[in-house]
Write a protein that holds these residues in place. Structure first.
Motif, PDB file in Angstrom:
ATOM      1  N   LEU A 199      -1.067  -9.857   1.744  1.00 39.65           N
ATOM      2  CA  LEU A 199      -0.307  -8.707   1.215  1.00 39.65           C
ATOM      3  C   LEU A 199      -1.276  -7.757   0.705  1.00 39.65           C
ATOM      4  O   LEU A 199      -0.755  -6.584   0.638  1.00 39.65           O
ATOM      5  CB  LEU A 199       0.789  -9.345   0.247  1.00 39.65           C
ATOM      6  N   PHE A 200      -2.082  -8.143  -0.177  1.00 37.88           N
ATOM      7  CA  PHE A 200      -2.931  -7.395  -1.089  1.00 37.88           C
ATOM      8  C   PHE A 200      -4.480  -7.561  -0.579  1.00 37.88           C
ATOM      9  O   PHE A 200      -5.355  -7.255  -1.515  1.00 37.88           O
ATOM     10  CB  PHE A 200      -2.868  -7.571  -2.538  1.00 37.88           C
ATOM     11  N   GLN A 201      -4.734  -7.282   0.766  1.00 36.63           N
ATOM     12  CA  GLN A 201      -5.899  -7.599   1.395  1.00 36.63           C
ATOM     13  C   GLN A 201      -6.535  -5.989   0.994  1.00 36.63           C
ATOM     14  O   GLN A 201      -5.942  -5.055   1.377  1.00 36.63           O
ATOM     15  CB  GLN A 201      -5.886  -8.010   2.728  1.00 36.63           C
ATOM     16  N   GLY A 202      -7.867  -6.100   0.765  1.00 37.30           N
ATOM     17  CA  GLY A 202      -8.671  -4.935   0.466  1.00 37.30           C
ATOM     18  C   GLY A 202      -8.952  -4.531  -1.008  1.00 37.30           C
ATOM     19  O   GLY A 202      -7.970  -5.112  -1.889  1.00 37.30           O
ATOM     20  N   ARG A 203     -10.065  -3.837  -1.216  1.00 38.82           N
ATOM     21  CA  ARG A 203     -10.431  -3.792  -2.401  1.00 38.82           C
ATOM     22  C   ARG A 203      -9.352  -2.757  -3.358  1.00 38.82           C
ATOM     23  O   ARG A 203      -9.147  -3.492  -4.630  1.00 38.82           O
ATOM     24  CB  ARG A 203     -11.859  -3.120  -2.384  1.00 38.82           C
ATOM     25  N   ILE A 204      -8.939  -1.850  -2.970  1.00 38.94           N
ATOM     26  CA  ILE A 204      -7.959  -0.966  -3.707  1.00 38.94           C
ATOM     27  C   ILE A 204      -6.690  -1.707  -4.021  1.00 38.94           C
ATOM     28  O   ILE A 204      -6.032  -1.929  -5.336  1.00 38.94           O
ATOM     29  CB  ILE A 204      -7.681   0.171  -2.881  1.00 38.94           C
ATOM     30  N   LEU A 205      -6.184  -2.551  -2.918  1.00 37.80           N
ATOM     31  CA  LEU A 205      -4.757  -3.128  -3.200  1.00 37.80           C
ATOM     32  C   LEU A 205      -4.962  -4.469  -3.926  1.00 37.80           C
ATOM     33  O   LEU A 205      -4.164  -4.739  -5.163  1.00 37.80           O
ATOM     34  CB  LEU A 205      -4.204  -3.693  -1.474  1.00 37.80           C
ATOM     35  N   ASN A 206      -6.295  -4.952  -3.996  1.00 38.46           N
ATOM     36  CA  ASN A 206      -6.415  -6.409  -4.805  1.00 38.46           C
ATOM     37  C   ASN A 206      -6.471  -5.763  -6.154  1.00 38.46           C
ATOM     38  O   ASN A 206      -6.017  -6.485  -7.201  1.00 38.46           O
ATOM     39  CB  ASN A 206      -7.617  -6.893  -4.395  1.00 38.46           C
ATOM     40  N   ALA A 250       0.903  -1.108   0.090  1.00 40.67           N
ATOM     41  CA  ALA A 250       0.054  -0.025  -0.046  1.00 40.67           C
ATOM     42  C   ALA A 250       0.858   1.531   0.110  1.00 40.67           C
ATOM     43  O   ALA A 250       0.454   2.220  -0.599  1.00 40.67           O
ATOM     44  CB  ALA A 250      -1.009  -0.005   1.267  1.00 40.67           C
ATOM     45  N   ASN A 251       1.934   1.147   0.416  1.00 44.78           N
ATOM     46  CA  ASN A 251       2.885   2.299   0.615  1.00 44.78           C
ATOM     47  C   ASN A 251       3.418   2.753  -0.873  1.00 44.78           C
ATOM     48  O   ASN A 251       4.084   3.681  -0.993  1.00 44.78           O
ATOM     49  CB  ASN A 251       4.271   1.975   1.613  1.00 44.78           C
ATOM     50  N   LEU A 252       3.046   1.698  -1.705  1.00 41.94           N
ATOM     51  CA  LEU A 252       3.843   2.310  -2.952  1.00 41.94           C
ATOM     52  C   LEU A 252       2.585   2.873  -3.929  1.00 41.94           C
ATOM     53  O   LEU A 252       2.944   2.801  -5.140  1.00 41.94           O
ATOM     54  CB  LEU A 252       4.301   0.772  -3.781  1.00 41.94           C
ATOM     55  N   LEU A 253       1.465   3.118  -3.436  1.00 37.44           N
ATOM     56  CA  LEU A 253       0.176   3.648  -4.599  1.00 37.44           C
ATOM     57  C   LEU A 253       0.882   4.875  -5.378  1.00 37.44           C
ATOM     58  O   LEU A 253       0.544   4.915  -6.487  1.00 37.44           O
ATOM     59  CB  LEU A 253      -0.882   3.883  -3.716  1.00 37.44           C
ATOM     60  N   PHE A 254       1.572   5.681  -4.781  1.00 44.50           N
ATOM     61  CA  PHE A 254       1.929   6.853  -5.582  1.00 44.50           C
ATOM     62  C   PHE A 254       2.877   6.707  -6.755  1.00 44.50           C
ATOM     63  O   PHE A 254       3.276   7.449  -7.471  1.00 44.50           O
ATOM     64  CB  PHE A 254       2.087   8.196  -4.435  1.00 44.50           C
ATOM     65  N   PHE A 255       3.587   5.510  -6.356  1.00 48.08           N
ATOM     66  CA  PHE A 255       4.918   5.266  -7.465  1.00 48.08           C
ATOM     67  C   PHE A 255       4.413   4.853  -8.554  1.00 48.08           C
ATOM     68  O   PHE A 255       5.058   4.891  -9.456  1.00 48.08           O
ATOM     69  CB  PHE A 255       5.814   4.083  -6.765  1.00 48.08           C
TER      70      PHE A 255
END
Length: 358
Positions: free
Chosen positions: A123-130, A98-103
Motif C-alpha cells: 500500500l505505501f510502497q516507495g520512499r514518498i508514500l512510506n 498516493a492519490n491523497l497527497l494534496f489532501f
C-alpha cells in the motif's frame, strides 16, 4: 435529508476488466440504488470494455499530462484533489493512498474513504508514500480493509484509530453453485495478464512436471504482456492462453482446480469467484487476505512462497481422491457465504450513510 454526493477516483474507468474496476462498479451500483449520487472520476478509457456505461454528468474524465512515474503520480493526485475541491462533494473515495497527497494540505471537507486495493505491504510502497503513510492515515475518515488479517498487518506497521477501520471483503458477482460431484485433470486461472505480478513463469515451470494435467489461462492485458505470455508457453504442450472470458461461471464449470502463483495480490477477485463455483484452490500464500479465501487443507492449499514442489504435490492431493475432492468443493461453496453480495452491499451502505447528515 440532503442527498449524499460521492466522488470515486481510479485512473481506469470502471467499464474495463480488473479487480478494482469490478469493485468500483459494485460500489457505484450499491450507492445509486440507495439514491446516493455517485460520480466517477477517471483518466483512461479501457482498450476493451467488460460492460457499457452511458456517458453522463456523473462520468468525469480528466486526461493525464505526464508519463514518468513520479510526475504521473503527482498528476493523478492533483487531478483528484482539484475535482474534489471544485465539486463540493460530501465524500470522496480512492483506491490508492498516493492519490491523497494534496489532501494533506487542507483539513476541509469532503470526508475521505481510502479503499484497500493491494496487500498491506504494497500500500505505501516507495520512499514518498512510506514517509507520509502515517499522515495520510491520520487524514482519512474511513479505511476499508478486506479482512481482519489485513487489519492486523496494518496495525503492526501504523497507528490507526479503530473507529476508522471497516472490514469489507470483495463481493462475489457470481451466484453460488452446488458442490462438484465429478472432477477432471484440468486446471485454470483467470487474471490480468501481467507477469510482474501474476508470476506465470512459475505456473509454466510447474506444468512441465505434471504432464498428465492441463492448464488454461484466461485474461486480458496489454499486447506486449500477451505476446510475452504466448512466447513463454509456445513450447508447453499442456498450457494454453485463451484470452478473456465473458462468461466466468460457464468457463469455471469446465475445470476442477483453480491456481494462483502471484507475487502479491490485494484480495483476488478471481479466487472468490472460483470458490463460489465449488473449485478447490491452490495458491502461494503471498498476501494477507489469502488465508481468508482459502483455509489450508479445507477448500484448498496455501503454499509457502515459492515452493513449487509443494504446490505440485498439493494439486495432486486435491485430485487423487474423489471423496477428498468432493469435500474440498463443498468447503469452497460453504465459505462463499462470507462474500455474499447482499451482505457486502449492506456494509458499504452502512459506511456511507454514516456520513449522511439529517
Amino acid at each position: 435529508m440532503k442527498k449524499l454526493t460521492v466522488l470515486s477516483y481510479h485512473p481506469n474507468r470502471c467499464t474495463g476488466f480488473g479487480g478494482i474496476e469490478n469493485l468500483v462498479r459494485s460500489i457505484k451500483q450499491t450507492l445509486e440504488q440507495s439514491n446516493i449520487a455517485f460520480y466517477e472520476l477517471y483518466n483512461r478509457d479501457p482498450s476493451d470494455s467488460e460492460i457499457d456505461i452511458f456517458d453522463s454528468e456523473f462520468c468525469i474524465q480528466k486526461k493525464l499530462f505526464f508519463n514518468s512515474r513520479f510526475l504521473e503520480m503527482l498528476n493523478k493526485a492533483f487531478c483528484f484533489y482539484q475535482q474534489a475541491m471544485r465539486g463540493n462533494y460530501d465524500v470522496v473515495i480512492t483506491y490508492h493512498p498516493a492519490n491523497l497527497l494534496f489532501f494533506l494540505l487542507t483539513k476541509q471537507k469532503p470526508k475521505i474513504v481510502l479503499v484497500q486495493s493491494n496487500s498491506v505491504a504494497k500500500l505505501f510502497q516507495g520512499r514518498i508514500l512510506n514517509l507520509l503513510a502515517q499522515k495520510i492515515l491520520n487524514r482519512v475518515d474511513a479505511l476499508t480493509l478486506y479482512t481482519s488479517f489485513d487489519r492486523k498487518a496494518l496495525c503492526q506497521r501504523f497507528d490507526v484509530e479503530d473507529s476508522k477501520m471497516f472490514i469489507i471483503p470483495r463481493a462475489c458477482k457470481l451466484p453460488t453453485t452446488a458442490p462438484r460431484e465429478n472432477k477432471n485433470n484440468k486446471l485454470v486461472t483467470i487474471c490480468r495478464i501481467a507477469e510482474e505480478q501474476k508470476n506465470f513463469t512459475a505456473m509454466i515451470q510447474m506444468m512441465a512436471h505434471i504432464p498428465e494435467m492441463t492448464l488454461d489461462i484466461y485474461g486480458a492485458g496489454s499486447s506486449e504482456e500477451i505476446s510475452a505470455l504466448e512466447s513463454q508457453i509456445s513450447n508447453a504442450t499442456n498450457v494454453r492462453f485463451l484470452g478473456k472470458t465473458n462468461d466466468v461461471a460457464k468457463t469455471l464449470s469446465e475445470y476442477s482446480v483453480f491456481i494462483m502463483t502471484s507475487y502479491y495480490e490485494g484480495y483476488g477477485q478471481s479466487l472468490i469467484e472460483a470458490r463460489s463455483q465449488g473449485l478447490p484452490i491452490v495458491l502461494f500464500n503471498t498476501f494477507d487476505a489469502a488465508q481468508s479465501v482459502v483455509v489450508d487443507s479445507k477448500n484448498g492449499f496455501l503454499i509457502e512462497p515459492f515452493d513449487q514442489k509443494s504446490f505440485i504435490n498439493s494439486i495432486r492431493k486435491v485430485l487423487q481422491n474423489d471423496s477428498v475432492y468432493r469435500q474440498m468443493s463443498y468447503e469452497s461453496v460453504a465459505l462463499s457465504a462470507t462474500t455474499d453480495t447482499l451482505s457486502i452491499k449492506n456494509k458499504w451502505l452502512k459506511l456511507f450513510k454514516s456520513f449522511q447528515k439529517p
